[in-house]
Design an enzyme around this catalytic site. Sequence first.
Site, PDB file in Angstrom:
ATOM      1  CE1 TYR A   1      65.092  82.315  43.804  1.00  0.00           C
ATOM      2  CE2 TYR A   1      66.396  84.103  42.880  1.00  0.00           C
ATOM      3  CZ  TYR A   1      66.273  82.767  43.242  1.00  0.00           C
ATOM      4  OH  TYR A   1      67.311  81.905  43.035  1.00  0.00           O
TER       5      TYR A   1
ATOM      6  CD  GLU B   1      64.120  80.382  47.554  1.00  0.00           C
ATOM      7  OE1 GLU B   1      64.122  80.156  48.771  1.00  0.00           O
ATOM      8  OE2 GLU B   1      65.142  80.653  46.901  1.00  0.00           O
TER       9      GLU B   1
ATOM     10  CG  ASP C   1      57.807  59.353  35.843  1.00  0.00           C
ATOM     11  OD1 ASP C   1      57.165  60.152  35.143  1.00  0.00           O
ATOM     12  OD2 ASP C   1      59.052  59.305  35.865  1.00  0.00           O
TER      13      ASP C   1
ATOM     14  CB  THR D   1      57.766  65.872  31.644  1.00  0.00           C
ATOM     15  OG1 THR D   1      57.184  64.929  30.742  1.00  0.00           O
ATOM     16  CG2 THR D   1      58.994  65.267  32.284  1.00  0.00           C
TER      17      THR D   1
ATOM     18  CE  LYS E   1      59.206  62.941  29.297  1.00  0.00           C
ATOM     19  NZ  LYS E   1      60.577  63.253  29.071  1.00  0.00           N
TER      20      LYS E   1
ATOM     21  NE  ARG F   1      63.338  70.634  28.085  1.00  0.00           N
ATOM     22  CZ  ARG F   1      63.154  69.528  27.358  1.00  0.00           C
ATOM     23  NH1 ARG F   1      62.644  69.591  26.153  1.00  0.00           N
ATOM     24  NH2 ARG F   1      63.484  68.348  27.838  1.00  0.00           N
TER      25      ARG F   1
HETATM   26  N1  PLP Z   1      60.357  60.483  33.942  1.00  0.00           N
HETATM   27  C1  PLP Z   1      60.241  59.857  32.770  1.00  0.00           C
HETATM   28  C2  PLP Z   1      59.375  58.651  32.681  1.00  0.00           C
HETATM   29  C3  PLP Z   1      60.926  60.333  31.651  1.00  0.00           C
HETATM   30  O1  PLP Z   1      60.838  59.682  30.493  1.00  0.00           O
HETATM   31  C4  PLP Z   1      61.740  61.489  31.788  1.00  0.00           C
HETATM   32  C5  PLP Z   1      62.501  62.055  30.649  1.00  0.00           C
HETATM   33  O2  PLP Z   1      62.751  61.560  29.651  1.00  0.00           O
HETATM   34  C6  PLP Z   1      61.835  62.090  33.034  1.00  0.00           C
HETATM   35  C7  PLP Z   1      61.129  61.576  34.091  1.00  0.00           C
HETATM   36  C8  PLP Z   1      62.753  63.268  33.265  1.00  0.00           C
HETATM   37  O3  PLP Z   1      62.271  64.404  32.710  1.00  0.00           O
HETATM   38  P1  PLP Z   1      63.213  65.709  32.563  1.00  0.00           P
HETATM   39  O4  PLP Z   1      64.090  65.443  31.399  1.00  0.00           O
HETATM   40  O5  PLP Z   1      62.233  66.827  32.361  1.00  0.00           O
HETATM   41  O6  PLP Z   1      63.967  65.861  33.845  1.00  0.00           O
END
Ligand code: PLP
Length: 484
Positions: free
Chosen positions: A70, A72, A247, A276, A279, A285
Amino acid sequence: MTAAPTDLAALTSSAYKQALEVIASVEPRIADATRQELADQRASLKLIASENYASPAVLLTMGTWFSDKYAEGTVGHRFYAGCQNVDTVETLAAEHAKELFGAEYAYAQPHSGIDANLTAYWAILAQRVEGPWLENAGVKNMNDLSDADWEKLRHELGNQRLLGMSLDSGGHLTHGFRPNISGKMFHQQQYGTDPETGLIDYDALRAKAKEFKPLILVAGYSAYPRRVNFAKMREIADEVGATLMVDMAHFAGLVAGKVFQGEENPVPYADVVTTTTHKSLRGPRGGLILATKEYAGNVDRGCPMVLGGPLSHVMAAKAVALAEAKTEAFQTYAQNVADNAKSLAEGFLTRGAKLVTGGTDNHLVLLDVTSFGLTGRQAEQALLDAGVVTNRNSVPADPNGAWYTSGIRFGTPALTTRGFGHDEFDNVAELVVDVLSNTTPGVTKDGGASKATYKLADGIADKTRAASAEMLDKHPLYPGLDLA
Ligand code: PLP
């Protein structure tokens, strides 16, 4: 001394063989499923745009005792004792991320992309709403607010505006889609794409932003097959006083690999960038947040604001993946991902298929399957029967809605990792068009066209699997990894 590649394959084989034996001694069915998953991934054409194959180093890093700890809090400021090694891991992950992306600050704790976005939203709310409110009230700590003032602050936090890309134009659930928490915690509006071109219309977006005046403008996507101009996004955000959040979950690998540069690289333009790591970035992950110095303090409060204990074993794997992404080999990989997407798109277009926006300049291609007389759901299942793994996706103003959809999204990151190039992706287009041309919709009980059932002509699945196997055998997944 680092091991030679063949030694690494032998080491990896022996590491996994032994690990599976240990697992099998407790729950053999999990060891079997793990073996089977590798066999299945090896034998299929993985074209899911959000998936990849992380390196054995990344995968192995996740299977350690860091999982048991842990931690935090933040580096050097934990709510648990004995976090010195987690501090090393988190510092390395953040340092690699800052250097790789040229960011002022990086936060490696989010467990996933959704966590990263939620943390970013609350960090922006803390920066733009809570902080000024507390300052105005003359208190440092929200616990010092009277109950009445606390209620007023909660009301204020819950009444902010967010403008993000709509789901059917390629945005993500977390960009203000009503069923998602982001659509509930903000007053949200969505921007779409031009109905003719399928492209973002920056003038229409500017007009919408001026009218709506969002606190947060979100750029980024899950299914938009084009690059975004982040300088224009910044201009629009500035004109309306919005925080620009990008994002880059889908295209982080193309930013890391320097395929997206200048105005296509969000990092110099955005206040906060989320991603993320699994990808196109090809890591474990997980999630990651980059921010300017101005927003750093509030992002760093991800725990306790939104998160609990970080996944230290995954942060360690993020550090390994980010180190990999700094190499020239990764830059070549990222360029190949984009080149291969073009080859796939051209392969579809020359065979008469219809693509949203007419092509691609990133890692994904969105095929409109209505010209085959199919819904996305039928196309997805027929392709799966033939060993082609994709996912259905809405197209702009989708007549079939978000469940059946009219599109199939294809991505090149995974098969590029296996070594597929132009010829293989052209062949993939051929196989996909062949499957879809030989699929017919089923009939409902009352004689109408079904949106779900379908018939794939006899022999097509076997023919496609055989053609895929030829390519897959030439480009093995985890070459040299032998579990026998
Ligand atoms: N943001 C975008 C643009 C995504 O395509 C995705 C997932 O497909 C996410 C966030 C969410 O990611 P996670 O599945 O790791 O929560």
